[in-house]
Motif scaffolding. Structure first.
Motif, PDB file in Angstrom:
ATOM      1  N   ASP A 163     115.139  49.589 103.913  1.00 52.85           N
ATOM      2  CA  ASP A 163     116.026  50.439 103.126  1.00 52.85           C
ATOM      3  C   ASP A 163     115.578  51.887 103.266  1.00 52.85           C
ATOM      4  O   ASP A 163     114.377  52.177 103.233  1.00 52.85           O
ATOM      5  N   VAL A 164     116.539  52.790 103.409  1.00 52.19           N
ATOM      6  CA  VAL A 164     116.237  54.215 103.463  1.00 52.19           C
ATOM      7  C   VAL A 164     115.921  54.704 102.064  1.00 52.19           C
ATOM      8  O   VAL A 164     116.700  54.500 101.130  1.00 52.19           O
ATOM      9  N   MET A 165     114.774  55.336 101.878  1.00 49.68           N
ATOM     10  CA  MET A 165     114.372  55.808 100.557  1.00 49.68           C
ATOM     11  C   MET A 165     114.849  57.242 100.355  1.00 49.68           C
ATOM     12  O   MET A 165     114.178  58.199 100.679  1.00 49.68           O
ATOM     13  N   ARG A 166     116.064  57.377  99.814  1.00 51.30           N
ATOM     14  CA  ARG A 166     116.603  58.697  99.490  1.00 51.30           C
ATOM     15  C   ARG A 166     116.851  58.789  97.994  1.00 51.30           C
ATOM     16  O   ARG A 166     117.775  59.436  97.547  1.00 51.30           O
ATOM     17  N   GLY A 167     116.030  58.121  97.254  1.00 54.67           N
ATOM     18  CA  GLY A 167     116.273  57.973  95.837  1.00 54.67           C
ATOM     19  C   GLY A 167     116.874  56.596  95.606  1.00 54.67           C
ATOM     20  O   GLY A 167     117.485  56.008  96.502  1.00 54.67           O
ATOM     21  N   PHE A 168     116.692  56.055  94.413  1.00 55.49           N
ATOM     22  CA  PHE A 168     117.193  54.711  94.142  1.00 55.49           C
ATOM     23  C   PHE A 168     117.323  54.514  92.643  1.00 55.49           C
ATOM     24  O   PHE A 168     116.850  55.312  91.833  1.00 55.49           O
ATOM     25  N   SER A 169     117.984  53.446  92.293  1.00 53.59           N
ATOM     26  CA  SER A 169     118.163  53.096  90.891  1.00 53.59           C
ATOM     27  C   SER A 169     117.664  51.676  90.670  1.00 53.59           C
ATOM     28  O   SER A 169     117.671  50.849  91.592  1.00 53.59           O
ATOM     29  N   GLU A 170     117.265  51.378  89.440  1.00 54.52           N
ATOM     30  CA  GLU A 170     116.830  50.036  89.081  1.00 54.52           C
ATOM     31  C   GLU A 170     116.906  49.880  87.571  1.00 54.52           C
ATOM     32  O   GLU A 170     116.966  50.865  86.821  1.00 54.52           O
ATOM     33  N   PHE A 171     116.917  48.643  87.101  1.00 59.12           N
ATOM     34  CA  PHE A 171     116.800  48.367  85.683  1.00 59.12           C
ATOM     35  C   PHE A 171     115.314  48.312  85.332  1.00 59.12           C
ATOM     36  O   PHE A 171     114.521  47.706  86.059  1.00 59.12           O
ATOM     37  N   VAL A 172     114.944  48.951  84.239  1.00 63.07           N
ATOM     38  CA  VAL A 172     113.547  48.976  83.826  1.00 63.07           C
ATOM     39  C   VAL A 172     113.440  48.530  82.375  1.00 63.07           C
ATOM     40  O   VAL A 172     114.384  48.647  81.592  1.00 63.07           O
ATOM     41  N   GLU A 173     112.277  48.029  82.049  1.00 61.80           N
ATOM     42  CA  GLU A 173     111.997  47.565  80.694  1.00 61.80           C
ATOM     43  C   GLU A 173     110.558  47.933  80.367  1.00 61.80           C
ATOM     44  O   GLU A 173     109.629  47.426  80.983  1.00 61.80           O
ATOM     45  N   ARG A 174     110.397  48.837  79.414  1.00 59.59           N
ATOM     46  CA  ARG A 174     109.064  49.294  79.052  1.00 59.59           C
ATOM     47  C   ARG A 174     108.533  48.525  77.866  1.00 59.59           C
ATOM     48  O   ARG A 174     109.280  48.099  76.991  1.00 59.59           O
ATOM     49  N   ALA A 175     107.220  48.361  77.843  1.00 57.23           N
ATOM     50  CA  ALA A 175     106.583  47.826  76.648  1.00 57.23           C
ATOM     51  C   ALA A 175     106.557  48.916  75.593  1.00 57.23           C
ATOM     52  O   ALA A 175     106.407  50.089  75.897  1.00 57.23           O
ATOM     53  N   GLY A 176     106.735  48.566  74.340  1.00 57.02           N
ATOM     54  CA  GLY A 176     106.674  49.567  73.280  1.00 57.02           C
ATOM     55  C   GLY A 176     107.604  49.247  72.143  1.00 57.02           C
ATOM     56  O   GLY A 176     108.050  48.114  71.977  1.00 57.02           O
ATOM     57  N   SER A 177     107.923  50.270  71.367  1.00 55.00           N
ATOM     58  CA  SER A 177     108.694  50.082  70.149  1.00 55.00           C
ATOM     59  C   SER A 177     110.158  49.815  70.408  1.00 55.00           C
ATOM     60  O   SER A 177     110.860  49.314  69.542  1.00 55.00           O
ATOM     61  N   GLY A 178     110.644  50.170  71.596  1.00 55.92           N
ATOM     62  CA  GLY A 178     112.053  50.013  71.871  1.00 55.92           C
ATOM     63  C   GLY A 178     112.888  51.187  71.410  1.00 55.92           C
ATOM     64  O   GLY A 178     114.100  51.171  71.513  1.00 55.92           O
ATOM     65  N   SER A 179     112.260  52.227  70.872  1.00 55.62           N
ATOM     66  CA  SER A 179     113.014  53.403  70.455  1.00 55.62           C
ATOM     67  C   SER A 179     113.564  54.112  71.685  1.00 55.62           C
ATOM     68  O   SER A 179     113.120  53.895  72.806  1.00 55.62           O
TER      69      SER A 179
END
Length: 662
Positions: free
Chosen positions: A352-368
């Motif tokens: 894949d050509v890396m010219r920027g990309f998008s993804e779904f992310v999920e961080r640990a934490g309060s969810g705020s």
């Protein structure tokens, strides 16, 4: 009211008032209403002491006691409140996800609102908080020895836009015992991975360039020196916090591929971990086994100016939706378009050509919102990237804690336009060198159109939106297609021209999330009605003659909800969805005709600024407010839902009963 609360022991010594700014006051009459309740643990139902409870009305704090700490029995009380609507209660405490009145599940759905009459006391305003889950284990090599200071990452499996997607989760580094622990997780299905990225760079690349530092910055700061292996005369292998390749075997280079619990090298063979609210899971171990590494080489075909310092990603099959840290390897393309990946483990891959990309992310934490939208520190950028930009937003069609992250990159001091050219090809590596791989760059598609503002003369006049956020959303949420959107601000108040760049091969919805009371009334492409139909960018590179009409004459659906005893169903969940089954799938990231809300303490609800059309509306238990995200829910719910047809500028009222959908 104050005397009554004191007699009942609901207010007094346990109340702690926290400082705040100016609040909403009623200067016409002494306020006499009150709200009290308890904050409880969602798993144990035990009261939570020391939680911060906040009361707002609209966006304003209310009175001199707008924030309080719960007492030893989890209780709180707000007194001397003016009569009115749109009161909201939220609560938070360290070690829990944030909660709100009316939100009985760990959801990002809106909480219920409260209405107060003069002298009224709402005494049962319960708020539920949920503890995060956690997991841990040990990372070992083929000899059973612990591997120290390498990344461990969780990958969640979530439903977004009506489809199942992989979500990049939080990560950590193993300690001196090879141990790791990742906390702050929401319930669900997870894979545990140990990334192993083979970073290939030209042998002539300087330490500053490898570290992502410009020449100007390198002249003023200490340049870190990355450890690297010389595996060929022209290319080096840079080592980060990834497993160090073992020594060659029988004259062949060896490598560790990305590994998943317990010892898989492909996500399709990994064992998933199911976590419940607050669950602690240990011994989720990962074993790494070395495999022969191969060189993968070829040439990128495209304009010469697009090849300078271009970065390629080699992504294992099954991980194509994920961004940095999920590669098997990266490399920098030479000025003549040639490239080589070093030490690639056997497996199926996509280049894949890396010219920027998008993804779904999920961080640990309060969810705020602040925590969820913060850029992830991991994974590190590949050598050759000099900084990156990012943006993030929550997902109306996804679960709590999940957001959509878009990154742009620069390489060799040049900003890489993520919308200009794309390239992607698949291949299989079987332990032997692969050569003559062709990666063809393709121009991304464009859209040209205009916006027509059509005020509804029956409605109150409303200021025209200053910014019109038109964008294209992948119908199934595929993050590889990005979120191409209008850049900048349109100016003509009557007929605004717009342009969208970066459309890749795939199906999109054209959407505009406008501020109320404005809503998209229609979308036409060369005279064809596309309001409720996605468009396909696979076979064309240009769309013209697009007209988006917006109006302030949206439809309203409201009503009241009763429980099984005929009493107001305070906090019940309400779901609005289209009658047409075609609208139950592939509805994108922010569907305009699917909406949830929570009933107020009086059982009242309202959906405003909606597109006209035929809808189903149904009331559910508060805990089921996100149930619509599951497969086949709309089909089951439609059999018991109430059908309502509403036109532009109309208001329809329906009374509902709470229903269980099995």
């Amino acid at each position: 009211m104050l005397a009554r609360l004191l007699r009942l022991g609901m207010f007094g010594a346990f109340l702690v008032v926290l400082p705040h700014g100016p609040g909403v006051q009623n200067s016409q009459a002494p306020p006499t209403a009150a709200i009290s309740g308890v904050v409880v643990d969602g798993t144990t139902n035990a009261p939570i002491a020391g939680a911060v409870v906040s009361l707002t009305k609209g966006r304003e704090q209310v009175g001199p006691q707008s924030r309080q700490l719960t007492d030893g029995k989890g209780r709180y009380a707000f007194i001397n409140l003016p009569a009115g609507e749109n009161y909201a209660l939220t609560a938070n405490k360290f070690g829990y996800f944030d909660g709100a009145y009316g939100r009985e599940a760990a959801s990002n759905a809106p909480g219920g609102q409260l209405s107060l009459a003069d002298g009224q006391w709402v005494g049962n305003a319960r708020i539920v908080l949920w503890r995060p889950a956690a997991l841990g284990g040990t990372v070992i090599d083929e000899r059973g020895e612990p591997i120290v200071n390498v990344y461990v990452r969780v990958i969640a499996q979530r439903r977004v836009a009506g489809a199942t997607h992989l979500v990049a989760g939080p990560s950590t580094l193993t300690d001196d015992r090879g141990r790791y622990r990742i906390s702050g997780l929401r319930p669900g299905r997870f894979f545990v991975s140990v990334p192993s990225v083979q970073w290939s760079v030209p042998a002539s690349m300087t330490a500053a360039a490898i570290a992502g530092m410009s020449e100007q910055l390198a002249a003023t700061r200490e340049v870190p020196v990355e450890t690297a292996l010389d595996l060929s005369a022209s290319t080096r292998l840079v080592l980060g916090n990834f497993p160090v390749p073992p020594p060659p075997s029988d004259g062949r280079a060896m490598a560790y591929s990305i590994a998943f619990h317990p010892a898989a090298t492909a996500i399709g063979d990994a064992t998933a971990i199911e976590l419940k609210d607050g669950e602690e899971r240990d011994s989720v171990d990962v074993r790494l086994d070395p495999v022969p590494g191969a060189h993968v080489s070829g040439k990128v075909q495209g304009p010469q100016e697009a090849l300078v310092n271009l970065i390629l990603r080699l992504v294992p099959a099954g991980l194509e939706e994920l961004g940095l840290g999920s590669e098997g390897a990266t490399t920098i393309v030479a000025n003549d378009g040639t490239f080589v990946f070093l030490n690639v483990p056997a497996g199926a891959y996509t280049i894949d050509v890396m010219r920027g990309f998008s993804e779904f992310v999920e961080r640990a934490g309060s969810g705020s919102a602040m925590e969820t939208n913060r850029s992830q520190e991991f994974p590190p950028r590949p050598p050759g990237t000099i900084g990156s930009g990012w943006s993030s937003e929550t997902l109306p069609s996804g679960p709590a804690g999940t957001s959509y992250m878009t990154r742009s990159t620069s390489a060799g001091g040049r900003f890489i336009n993520a919308t200009a050219l794309t390239g992607r090809t698949t291949l299989t590596v079987s332990g032997r060198d692969v050569s003559d791989v062709a990666v063809v760059l393709r121009a991304a598609g464009t859209m040209h159109g205009r916006i027509v503002v059509e005020p509804d003369p029956r409605q109150k006049s409303a200021p025209r939106p200053q910014y019109l956020p038109i964008r294209a959303e992948p119908v199934n949420g595929d993050p590889r297609l990005g979120l191409p959107r209008v850049e900048g601000q349109t100016t003509n108040p009557d007929s605004d021209a717009f342009e969208i760049f970066g459309l890749q091969a795939g199906r999109y919805w054209l959407r505009s999330n406008l501020p109320a009371p404005w809503v998209v009334k229609s979308i036409a492409m060369n005279g064809k009605d596309m309001t409720n139909t996605p468009f396909d960018a696979s076979s064309t590179e240009s769309f013209t003659g697009v007209v988006v009409t917006i109006t302030n004459g949206g439809a309203t659906i409201n009503g009241a909800i009763a429980d099984s005893q005929g009493q107001p169903a305070a906090g019940a969940a309400v779901l609005l969805f289209p009658v047409e089954p075609a609208g139950w799938m592939d509805f994108g990231l922010s569907p305009t005709r699917i909406k949830t809300t929570s009933a107020s303490n009086t059982g009242a609800f309202e959906f405003s600024a909606r597109p006209a059309g035929d809808y189903y509306v149904i009331a559910l238990p508060a805990r089921d407010i996100d149930a619509w995200q599951g497969p086949d829910f709309f089909k089951r719910a439609s059999a018991r839902a109430t059908r309502v047809t509403v036109g532009w500028g109309e208001t329809k009222t329906v009374d509902l009963r709470v229903m269980e959908i099995k």
